[in-house]
Write an enzyme that holds these catalytic residues in place. Structure first.
Site, mmCIF file in Angstrom:
data_model
loop_
_atom_site.group_PDB
_atom_site.id
_atom_site.type_symbol
_atom_site.label_atom_id
_atom_site.label_comp_id
_atom_site.label_asym_id
_atom_site.label_seq_id
_atom_site.Cartn_x
_atom_site.Cartn_y
_atom_site.Cartn_z
ATOM 1 N N ASP A 14 -3.746 -1.205 5.497
ATOM 2 C CA ASP A 14 -4.347 -0.724 6.607
ATOM 3 C C ASP A 14 -5.824 -0.449 6.706
ATOM 4 O OD1 ASP A 14 -4.318 1.474 5.028
ATOM 5 O OD2 ASP A 14 -2.954 2.815 6.160
ATOM 6 N N ASP A 51 -8.457 -3.009 2.458
ATOM 7 C CA ASP A 51 -7.311 -3.870 2.053
ATOM 8 C C ASP A 51 -7.545 -5.344 2.768
ATOM 9 O OD1 ASP A 51 -5.793 -1.868 0.987
ATOM 10 O OD2 ASP A 51 -5.193 -1.268 2.956
ATOM 11 N N ASP A 107 1.042 -1.133 0.143
ATOM 12 C CA ASP A 107 0.071 0.057 0.013
ATOM 13 C C ASP A 107 0.808 1.244 -0.184
ATOM 14 O OD1 ASP A 107 -2.415 1.352 0.085
ATOM 15 O OD2 ASP A 107 -2.502 1.245 2.211
#
Lengths: 264, 970
Positions: B663, B667, B322
């Protein structure tokens, strides 16, 4: 070089490697075993710590140490008789006289090396006739098996350099294990008298030295065992230096067996 | 195993029947407890029927009774131990399995308590779960949105969608339809997101599980948990060991039967062989080893939730990271400034300590004043001792960035603001796109008011007629406007958010001190201002990330960025952290450089690719596979949660072990799907943490690299542990095979074997987990899932047929020594088995003509067990030492670097000493006091093992790639 050839070469290498490797391992094993066997003498074992108390054993040797005699059924005891005949053969007086010495009773027959190997060592005679009614010589009752008065032979395990009895006389005694067994056991006679074992048969010097060693025996003839009842008999050796109360080893200085005479 | 246990119990139950058997001198006790299970049936049933009741237990004291049944207790003992091993192992396994992922529970916690709903033209407050589709709800700043709602009317509403999309900035909402994608359009408010400011009214369109977030939740819980690579490896290992055990077992069963052994005995042999072959202690060892590493990783800020994941990270070949928070600091920071026709670079490191740009220019003085004054953000009071960058600020992200930037450079901003008293202010709004305030100056001689303004650069420039260069106002001509545009485009191209700044000193005659400013009527000029400069902000990468990315590269790990953010920003960050390396270009870059159309570019020339969610949507799985294989540097931007999942699946189709960091709630499906999901500890949502296998406590990508290193090390060390554990299996098995074929008295008992497997060997095998890496493990490729197995052919062959055989031979020498010195020379031992074990034979002759009772032999047999045990133990010391390295010499590795190994060796010796001398009198354990010299008989073999392994390693180092290397390196 093609891949197949490479594979063959590698396989050959591997085969060769394993030949060499296992060859080496075998050699190493042989070498270490050889070195180890150098520490062991041919005549006496290095350690005897497990054999401080000799065990007792009976003859005839039966499958579960139970002497079962069906008086009317010849086959039930015939094999015992055969075994005993064979077992007692070396005790024949003729053989004993030919091979062994007549020793002085009541003392150890010591044959020390005194620096030079005294080899082979002599053994004392134990004549079959000493077994009296149980000697089976000219005995139509077949050691009493055909009449329901069987003989059971008791012998003490050989232990090298063991001075059994510590210079005092010793003998074998038999009793019924429990009260009812004692009742059912009835009378018995022992040969030699009192079941004694003479000191002259000790010490034992080992298979290699003591070539014609004859193991002393005690025969017990059970005269009137209550028929059709299983009787637990226990025989032990009474000797100053043999403990008979080992809790784990049930055969240390003693032997227990079952006796059953079946009569119709 | 279960069957066996039952049989043991049956011995205890039938115990009373065995009385007179025991009486006769427990002649039936055999070399192995198991045998007794069958004995009663075999020998006694028939007699049983004939016999009268013969019970004498009532006459015995308890002690005697115990003694009497002692043999049965010993028999049951083995069964109990085996059962205990099975149960403990089961508990271990259960403990590992029983980590339920309660993702749904986390989602439930998100339900807002109350919702304001208009029903029957009445405003009512009802619990949010009572909302139904079609309800009209009102939300205001601070509320959690109670369901998915289509906004009907909006007043300055901004929402925080970060948990859903990963966008860290507040998103403005309006009632207009602005985008095809539901996640992008502005007229939808999503369940569980927060309304930050403003108010809105909307109609409920989805509730509960049908909301976007509910769908993600069901997606996350629907994704099956993949087996971890280490679990697969261990399964593979179990297959090997099981295969070997069962095939040898069956082979010897057949041999035993053809050697005319009783079938029942043969079955017992079969079980014995299998027991000897199973490394009972291994599961516990592996678990302890993994948790030791997990502990070590926790110290380095990697919290491992699933123990097996420790290794997964080591075999990772693709990391899908990410952007926000993981690669970046997750806060807007001033990155560039443009004034005096020049672009200056500001320090974006975590502490801003090193601001090196030229601050002598007069323009900077003016610009800094605007930055300071035209800002509504404030530090929360009482944080004087906190470093500036860590202080909590009230205000939005950009204003915070500016406040901290100026505080670092200028000092106490609040004090400066106090000295330049603010008299009027227009806050930023999306229609005028600027922010303005009017201040008294701190110069007591200057009675003029200062008007400062910041906003979207093009809007600010429109309002200016002059520009400040080197502190002097100059008319804004075409060339300076051109320079402005170039700078603006350049900064924008870096993915940065650009703000323009301008000011105007209001003439004192027109605006005297007493002048009353009215922001509604705008009774002051807002044009013909003086342009001062531009300032651009970005969420900068963490300073440790570029280094970590380089390390991943050299470790052969592909790093892919997957973000919900815009492609330009994503690409800029990717470039600055090295995910797109400095000299590689995307297709678009090449097209731009060569001034040709994108379609004309040869796709093979481009190493990097930036793919947006919209493009991804139109791709077939084959195209995605092609993309993933052809490009080494990939950035996915504007991706949705489902697409993250698609990307992960795509990577897994390439046979890669995929790590995913994330996070947000969005996700969690990808985290779950990944071979290892890594959640952020600070910024991460509970849903993400629950779905993940590992949590990074410091949110730092660099910690992943540490994890990879530890994971690879543990894989290597587990290999060593297993090699160590497998070796002695042969030494435990050979006695049994020789016992069956040659008929020696049994050299080692099953209980003794268990004491090696679960006693002496445990600590040394765990100690191997502390071994340092042999070479730089971060410079080699990740292991191939299908080719680089934990237990390969070489390992099995080397352990079984080389070292294992040596051990067996060495232990046999100790065994033969004990027997020979007690009177049984090797020559007499062959074929002695039946007589030896027969409890009726109490006058067995040894090599010297002495006669042994059964118990005397039994004791010697136990001494033999102890000797064989000690032989194996001594050689296992050499084994643990050689297993320290697989390629290097032990001396290169350092004999004493791993102190735990020595602790393990000490434990081994101490346990053996206790077993022999301490518990030698406990007959149930089958140990006896061994003469001191027997402890050293196997030492030559231990030395041989060491020398042999050193030679093996030497040839591996000398002839890499040779047949030796291929066959001897495990």
């Amino acid at each position: 070089m093609s891949q197949a050839e490479g594979g063959v070469v590698t396989s050959a290498f591997i085969l060769l490697f394993y030949l060499v490797f296992y060859g080496f391992l075998t050699a190493m094993f042989t070498l270490t075993m050889w070195v180890m066997l150098q520490t062991v003498s041919d005549h006496t074992p290095k350690y005897q710590d497990r054999l401080t108390t000799p065990g007792l054993m009976i003859r005839p040797k039966t499958e579960n140490l139970d002497v079962i005699v069906n008086v009317s059924d010849t086959e039930s005891w015939d094999q015992h008789v055969q075994k005993l005949n064979k077992f007692l053969e070396p005790y024949n007086d003729s053989i004993q006289a030919q091979k062994n010495d007549v020793c002085r009773p009541g003392r150890y027959y010591e044959q020390p090396d005194n620096g030079v190997l005294n080899y082979p060592k002599r053994a004392c005679q134990f004549n079959r006739t000493q077994l009296g009614d149980c000697s089976g010589i000219g005995d139509p009752t077949h050691y009493g098996y055909s009449t329901g008065q069987p003989c059971v032979f008791i012998k003490m395990n050989r232990v090298i350099n063991f001075y059994a009895g510590a210079n005092q006389s010793m003998n074998v005694t038999c009793v019924g294990k429990r009260d009812e067994d004692a009742e059912n056991l009835g009378h018995f006679v022992m040969f030699p008298a009192n079941g004694s074992i003479d000191l002259m048969y000790f010490p034992y010097y080992g298979k290699k030295f003591h070539v014609n060693y004859t193991q002393p025996l005690v025969a017990v003839k059970f005269l009137n065992v209550t028929p059709n009842v299983e009787v637990n008999v226990e025989c032990r050796i009474n000797a100053a230096n043999i403990a008979t109360d080992d809790e784990r080893d049930k055969f240390a200085g003693r032997v227990a067996f079952k006796l059953r005479i079946n009569k119709t | 195993m279960v069957k066996k246990t039952l049989e043991i119990y049956s011995v205890e139950l039938s115990g009373t029947k065995d009385i007179d058997q025991t009486d006769k001198g427990d002649g039936k006790e055999k070399y192995r407890g198991l045998k007794n299970c069958f004995e009663p049936k075999k020998n006694h049933q028939k007699e049983e029927l004939k016999k009268e009741l013969d019970l004498d237990d009532h006459k015995l004291s308890i002690k005697e009774l115990e003694k009497k049944y002692g043999t049965n207790i010993i028999t049951a003992y083995l069964g109990c131990v085996l059962a205990l091993v099975v149960i403990l192992t089961g508990i271990f396994a259960y403990y590992q399995e029983a980590k339920s992922t309660n993702i749904m529970a986390t989602f439930n916690k998100m339900i807002p308590q109350q919702a304001l709903v208009i029903r029957d033209s009445e405003k009512k407050t009802i619990p949010a779960e009572q909302l139904v589709v079609g309800d009209i709800v009102e939300i205001k700043g601070g509320d959690r949105i109670p369901a998915d709602i289509r906004l009907l009317s909006v007043q300055g509403c901004k929402v925080d969608n970060s948990s859903l999309t990963g966008e860290s900035e507040p998103q403005a909402r309006s009632s207009e339809f602005t985008h095809d994608n539901a996640l992008e359009t502005k007229n939808i408010g999503f369940y569980s997101t927060t309304c930050l400011e403003g108010t809105a009214t909307g109609m409920v369109i989805n509730t509960g599980d049908r909301t976007i977030i509910g769908q993600i939740a069901s997606l996350a819980s629907g994704v099956g948990n993949e087996k971890t690579p280490i679990a697969i490896e261990i399964e593979h290992f179990v297959h090997i060991v099981g295969g070997v055990a069962i095939s040898i077992g069956i082979l010897f069963f057949i041999i035993a039967v053809s050697l005319k052994y009783h079938v029942l005995d043969s079955i017992i042999f079969l079980i014995g062989i299998i027991v000897a072959n199973v490394p009972e202690g291994l599961l516990a060892t592996v678990t302890v080893t993994l948790s030791l590493t997990a502990k070590r990783m926790a110290k380095k800020n990697c919290l491992v939730k699933n123990l097996e994941a420790v290794e997964t990270l080591g075999s990772t070949s693709i990391i899908c990271s990410d952007k926000t928070g993981t690669l970046t600091q997750n806060r807007m920071t001033v990155a560039h400034l443009w004034f005096d026709n020049q672009i200056f670079i500001a320090d974006t490191s975590e502490d801003h300590s090193n601001q090196v740009f030229d601050q002598s220019s007069g323009t900077w003085a003016s610009l800094s004043k605007i930055i300071t004054l035209c800002n509504r953000a404030e530090f929360r009071p009482g944080q004087e001792s906190v470093p500036i960058m860590k202080r909590v600020v009230v205000g939005d992200a950009s204003e915070t960035a500016l406040l901290k930037f100026s505080e670092v450079i200028l000092g106490d901003v609040m004090e400066i603001r106090k000295r330049n008293h603010k008299v009027a202010e227009i806050p930023f709004n999306s229609t005028n796109k600027f922010q303005l305030s009017i201040h008294k100056t701190d110069d007591p001689n200057d009675k003029r008011f200062l008007l400062v303004m910041k906003g979207a650069p093009e809007r600010i420039l429109e309002k200016c007629s002059t520009i400040m260069v080197n502190g002097q106002e100059q008319p804004l001509d075409k060339s300076t406007a051109e320079a402005f545009h170039t700078a603006y485009m350049e900064l924008g191209g870096l993915g940065e958010r650009v703000l323009g700044f301008c000011h105007l000193y209001l003439p004192a005659d027109e605006f005297p001190e007493s002048y009353s400013f009215d922001v509604d009527t705008m009774n002051f000029p807002t044009s013909n201002l003086c342009f001062v400069g531009l300032l651009s902000m970005i969420d900068p990468p963490r300073s440790t990330v570029p280094d970590a990315v380089t390390k991943c590269r050299s470790a052969g790990i592909k790093v892919i960025m997957v973000t919900g953010d815009h492609p330009i920003t994503a690409k800029a960050i990717a470039k600055s952290v090295g995910i797109i390396s400095a000299n590689s270009e995307t297709v678009e870059d090449i097209a731009k450089r060569l001034h040709i159309a994108v379609e004309q570019v040869n796709k093979r020339d481009a190493k990097a690719a930036v793919v947006t969610g919209t493009e991804l949507k139109d791709m077939s799985p084959e195209q995605l596979d092609e993309l993933l294989t052809n490009y080494s540097e990939i950035v996915f931007a504007r991706t949705s949660p489902q697409q993250k999942l698609i990307i992960v699946e795509g990577c897994q189709r390439q046979n890669a072990v995929v790590a995913v960091t994330g996070d947000g709630v969005n996700d969690s499906p990808a985290l779950k799907k990944a071979d290892i999901g890594i959640a952020m500890g600070i910024a991460g949502s509970d849903a993400a943490k629950n779905a993940a296998d590992m949590v990074l406590l410091d949110d730092n990508f660099a910690s992943i690299v540490t994890g990879v290193e530890e994971g690879r090390l543990i894989f290597d060390n587990l290999k060593k542990t297993i090699a160590y554990t497998l070796t002695k299996n042969i030494a435990e098995l050979c006695p049994f095979l020789i016992y069956i074929i040659v008929g020696l008295p049994l050299p080692i008992g099953t209980i003794t074997i268990l004491f090696i497997d679960l006693g002496t060997d445990i600590i040394p095998s765990i100690a191997l987990a502390y071994e340092k890496a042999e070479s730089d493990i971060m410079n080699r490729k990740p292991r191939h899932k299908k080719k680089d197995r934990l237990v390969n052919q070489q390992l099995a062959i080397y352990s079984y047929l080389h070292i294992g055989l040596m051990q067996a031979v060495g232990a046999f020498v100790v065994y033969f020594t004990v027997y020979a010195q007690e009177g049984f020379k090797p020559s007499i031992l062959a074929d002695l088995r039946v007589e030896w074990e027969n409890g009726i034979v109490n006058d067995l002759e040894d090599s010297y003509g002495q006669q042994w009772t059964w118990y005397q032999r039994k004791y010697l047999e136990w001494t033999g067990y102890t000797a064989f045990f000690v032989g194996i133990m001594v050689q296992q010391i050499a084994d643990v030492l050689i297993r320290k390295t697989r390629r290097n010499s032990i001396f290169q590795q350092g004999l004493f670097r791993n102190k735990v190994i020595w602790l393990g060796i000490a434990s081994q010796i101490i346990i053996a000493l206790i077993l022999s001398y301490g518990l030698g009198s406990v007959t149930a354990l089958n140990f006896t006091m061994l003469r001191p010299q027997y402890w050293f008989v196997a030492v030559p073999y231990a030395i041989l093992i060491w020398v042999y392994d050193e030679v093996r390693k030497l040839f591996i180092r000398l002839y890499p790639g040779s047949w030796w290397d291929k066959n001897m390196y495990y």
